[in-house]
Scaffold this motif. Structure first.
Motif, short mmCIF file in Angstrom:
data_model
loop_
_atom_site.label_atom_id
_atom_site.label_comp_id
_atom_site.label_asym_id
_atom_site.label_seq_id
_atom_site.Cartn_x
_atom_site.Cartn_y
_atom_site.Cartn_z
N VAL A 27 0.78 -40.06 27.93
CA VAL A 27 1.17 -38.76 27.09
C VAL A 27 -0.31 -37.57 27.16
O VAL A 27 0.58 -36.62 27.68
CB VAL A 27 1.88 -38.79 25.86
CG1 VAL A 27 2.01 -37.17 25.30
CG2 VAL A 27 3.16 -39.55 25.55
N HIS A 28 -1.30 -38.08 26.73
CA HIS A 28 -2.45 -36.81 26.67
C HIS A 28 -2.82 -36.94 28.04
O HIS A 28 -2.61 -35.82 28.54
CB HIS A 28 -4.26 -38.46 26.53
CG HIS A 28 -4.47 -36.45 25.85
ND1 HIS A 28 -4.61 -36.18 25.55
CD2 HIS A 28 -5.97 -37.03 25.92
CE1 HIS A 28 -5.80 -35.73 24.99
NE2 HIS A 28 -6.48 -35.90 25.93
N LEU A 29 -2.84 -37.41 28.73
CA LEU A 29 -3.03 -37.82 30.35
C LEU A 29 -1.84 -36.17 30.97
O LEU A 29 -1.83 -35.39 31.82
CB LEU A 29 -2.84 -38.09 31.50
CG LEU A 29 -3.26 -38.18 32.78
CD1 LEU A 29 -4.37 -37.75 33.04
CD2 LEU A 29 -3.06 -40.06 33.66
N MET A 30 -0.34 -36.34 30.74
CA MET A 30 0.54 -35.93 31.21
C MET A 30 0.45 -33.87 30.95
O MET A 30 0.17 -33.40 31.13
CB MET A 30 2.08 -35.89 30.41
CG MET A 30 3.32 -35.19 30.97
SD MET A 30 4.55 -35.48 29.46
CE MET A 30 3.58 -34.38 27.79
N ILE A 31 -0.11 -34.30 28.96
CA ILE A 31 -1.07 -32.48 28.94
C ILE A 31 -0.83 -31.85 29.32
O ILE A 31 -1.57 -30.97 29.58
CB ILE A 31 -0.97 -33.29 27.50
CG1 ILE A 31 0.28 -33.56 26.38
CG2 ILE A 31 -1.50 -31.31 26.57
CD1 ILE A 31 0.16 -34.34 24.90
N ASN A 43 2.95 -40.31 39.15
CA ASN A 43 2.41 -41.94 38.23
C ASN A 43 1.78 -41.34 36.72
O ASN A 43 1.93 -43.05 36.34
CB ASN A 43 1.01 -42.29 38.77
CG ASN A 43 1.23 -43.34 40.17
OD1 ASN A 43 2.28 -43.29 40.37
ND2 ASN A 43 0.44 -42.67 41.18
N VAL A 44 1.68 -39.85 36.78
CA VAL A 44 1.64 -40.44 34.84
C VAL A 44 2.76 -40.57 34.04
O VAL A 44 3.38 -41.31 32.86
CB VAL A 44 1.11 -38.67 35.06
CG1 VAL A 44 1.09 -38.79 33.24
CG2 VAL A 44 -0.05 -38.39 35.18
N TYR A 45 4.06 -40.31 34.99
CA TYR A 45 5.32 -39.74 34.40
C TYR A 45 6.02 -42.03 34.21
O TYR A 45 6.24 -42.25 32.97
CB TYR A 45 6.65 -39.44 35.59
CG TYR A 45 6.22 -37.72 34.69
CD1 TYR A 45 6.43 -37.50 33.32
CD2 TYR A 45 5.75 -37.23 35.43
CE1 TYR A 45 6.58 -35.65 33.59
CE2 TYR A 45 5.50 -35.97 35.02
CZ TYR A 45 6.07 -35.20 34.30
OH TYR A 45 5.32 -33.83 33.66
N TRP A 46 5.54 -42.24 35.18
CA TRP A 46 5.79 -43.99 35.51
C TRP A 46 4.58 -44.37 34.82
O TRP A 46 5.89 -45.79 34.06
CB TRP A 46 5.19 -44.40 37.10
CG TRP A 46 6.70 -44.06 38.34
CD1 TRP A 46 6.35 -43.29 39.03
CD2 TRP A 46 8.09 -44.35 37.52
NE1 TRP A 46 7.04 -42.68 40.57
CE2 TRP A 46 8.64 -43.89 39.60
CE3 TRP A 46 8.22 -45.16 37.22
CZ2 TRP A 46 9.33 -43.70 40.27
CZ3 TRP A 46 9.85 -44.99 37.97
CH2 TRP A 46 10.09 -44.92 38.85
N GLY A 47 3.81 -44.25 34.34
CA GLY A 47 3.36 -44.66 32.84
C GLY A 47 3.42 -44.67 31.33
O GLY A 47 3.07 -45.89 31.05
N MET A 48 4.10 -43.62 31.56
CA MET A 48 4.47 -43.36 30.49
C MET A 48 5.80 -44.61 29.94
O MET A 48 5.98 -45.18 29.16
CB MET A 48 5.46 -41.47 30.36
CG MET A 48 4.09 -40.77 29.87
SD MET A 48 4.25 -39.76 28.93
CE MET A 48 5.00 -38.69 30.77
N ILE A 49 6.43 -44.55 30.78
CA ILE A 49 7.34 -45.31 31.19
C ILE A 49 7.62 -46.72 31.30
O ILE A 49 8.05 -47.19 30.10
CB ILE A 49 8.70 -44.89 32.00
CG1 ILE A 49 9.26 -43.31 32.83
CG2 ILE A 49 9.56 -45.80 32.04
CD1 ILE A 49 9.71 -43.83 33.78
#
Length: 422
Positions: free
Chosen positions: A47-51, A93-99
């Motif tokens: 989540v921090h990476l997405m931000i 991959n950021v969203y895949w990682g959160m999922i």
């Protein structure tokens, strides 16, 4: 003696039979709680990476301070997350990682709540996910090292989390037979609830903080620049927004890295020299390529341009050698345009480069000869070593009379050329 009923005989037989050892069949507090905690940390990290991605990494890869010169030389999160390898099925991959970490957290919770055979079912599903996650994260680290040539600090943090989870999961697998059928201490869901609550608070605080933090102007920006960036002022004077990249010191002796082999455009006695370092397989270089073509077209009669390939990875070397062969036959830009258009972060196959040479009308026999002799390869690697010694380690980089331009736009590069010429 009274005869036993059928059910009594069945129960007695069942109780006397030895317990069958089932892989991952038992809840183990320390192991299962540790895996749940790591999954929760993974959620927080992604989540921090997405931000930070949404902010353009204005606070550096870690997201805590504007990037220092040391961090900029070590990490380039934007290049990693925006590369071809930064997506899977067209999704970051950021969203895949959160999922992924979210699902691991759910499975961890289910393991703690499960009874009987359900424990084994959920633990095996989780183990399979951890195995796949470990392999994929390892692949992404490999791609960063060998293809992209840049590293993402938070991505590496995620990879480290996966490595630890994988090691714990292996320990659980290889020691499960010794505890199969033995239920551990009474399960407490309190720790799971506390960890989930902490994650919610931290993620909420992260979102709230960065949502209210203005996107920072580049490190060298003046107060006027910061104000313009914060307010989104339209039509701002380029002089207010174009900056020298102070993260890199001025290269006063930039002429020492120039070579007679360099592809050049413009008069030799020009007062202004522009140097671009690039890799034909670098996604950021692909975006800068049309900018440099426009600038060269505008200033080629009075500015000297040196186009210096800087290979980030070995797979780029055959393409760069082909660029030098194209230069011999005055078709450097045609070959560069073709390579940029067909760019692959892992490099184009030699057969494809050879095919491009034929399409462009190059002497393919000469190209094959240059590849065999490695004439240009030696030049490329020696020049790369000299450039690296100056502290330059990332591409694209653009120098105007030895000073690094921060914003690689037509307007900003033009501004510094005009300033250097006056």
């Amino acid at each position: 003696m009274a005869r036993k009923t059928r059910n009594e005989r069945k129960g007695a037989k069942s109780s006397s039979a030895p317990a069958t050892s089932t892989l991952l069949s038992t809840y183990r507090p320390f192991i299962d709680q540790a895996l749940f905690a790591l999954a929760i940390i993974g959620v927080i990290v992604t989540v921090h990476l997405m931000i930070q991605q949404s902010r353009g990494f204005d606070q550096g890869c870690w997201g805590f301070n504007p990037p220092s010169a040391e961090e900029a030389a070590t990490f380039n999160c934007e290049a990693v997350v925006t590369s071809d390898a930064g997506k899977l099925f067209g999704i970051s991959n950021v969203y895949w990682g959160m999922i992924f970490y979210g699902l691991l957290s759910v499975f961890g919770f289910l393991v703690a709540r499960a009874k009987g055979a359900d424990v084994s079912k959920f633990k095996k599903l989780r183990a399979g996910m951890i195995g796949l996650g470990f392999l994929y994260s390892g692949y992404l680290v490999y791609i960063q090292a060998t293809s992209i040539g840049e590293y993402c600090a938070l991505c590496l943090t995620s990879a480290a989390i996966m490595a630890i989870m994988f090691a714990i999961m292996l320990y659980d697998v290889f020691t499960s037979s010794s505890v199969a059928g033995k239920e551990g201490p009474a399960r407490s869901m309190q720790l799971y609830k506390i960890l989930a609550g902490v994650a919610v608070v931290l993620i909420g605080a992260d979102l709230l903080y960065f949502n209210n933090l203005e996107v920072e102007a580049p490190p060298a920006a003046t107060a006027a620049t910061a104000t313009a960036a914060a307010t989104g002022a339209a039509g701002a004077d380029p002089a207010d927004v174009c900056q020298i990249d102070t993260r890199m010191p001025k290269m006063d002796d930039y002429r020492s890295i120039l070579s007679s082999f360099d592809p050049v455009v413009g008069p030799e006695d020009a007062a202004v020299t522009v140097v671009e370092f690039f890799d034909p397989n670098c996604p950021s270089c692909q975006r800068t390529h049309p900018v440099m073509k426009e600038v060269i077209t505008k200033y080629q009669d009075r500015v000297r341009f040196h186009m210096i390939p800087f290979p980030l990875r070995e797979s780029s070397l055959p393409q760069i050698e082909a660029l030098y062969v194209a230069k011999e036959q005055e078709k450097f830009f045609e070959m560069l345009d073709a390579q940029m258009a067909m760019q692959e972060t892992r490099g184009l196959p030699v057969e494809q480069v050879r095919e491009l040479a034929g399409i462009l009308g190059l002497d393919v026999a000469l190209l094959n000869n240059r590849w065999r002799s490695q004439l240009y390869r030696r030049v490329i690697l020696e020049q790369r070593e000299k450039i690296s010694a100056t502290g330059m380690s990332s591409v694209p980089s653009v120098l105007v009379n030895g000073e690094y331009v921060l914003q690689k736009t037509t307007e900003c590069i033009s501004q510094f050329i005009d300033s250097a010429a006056s």
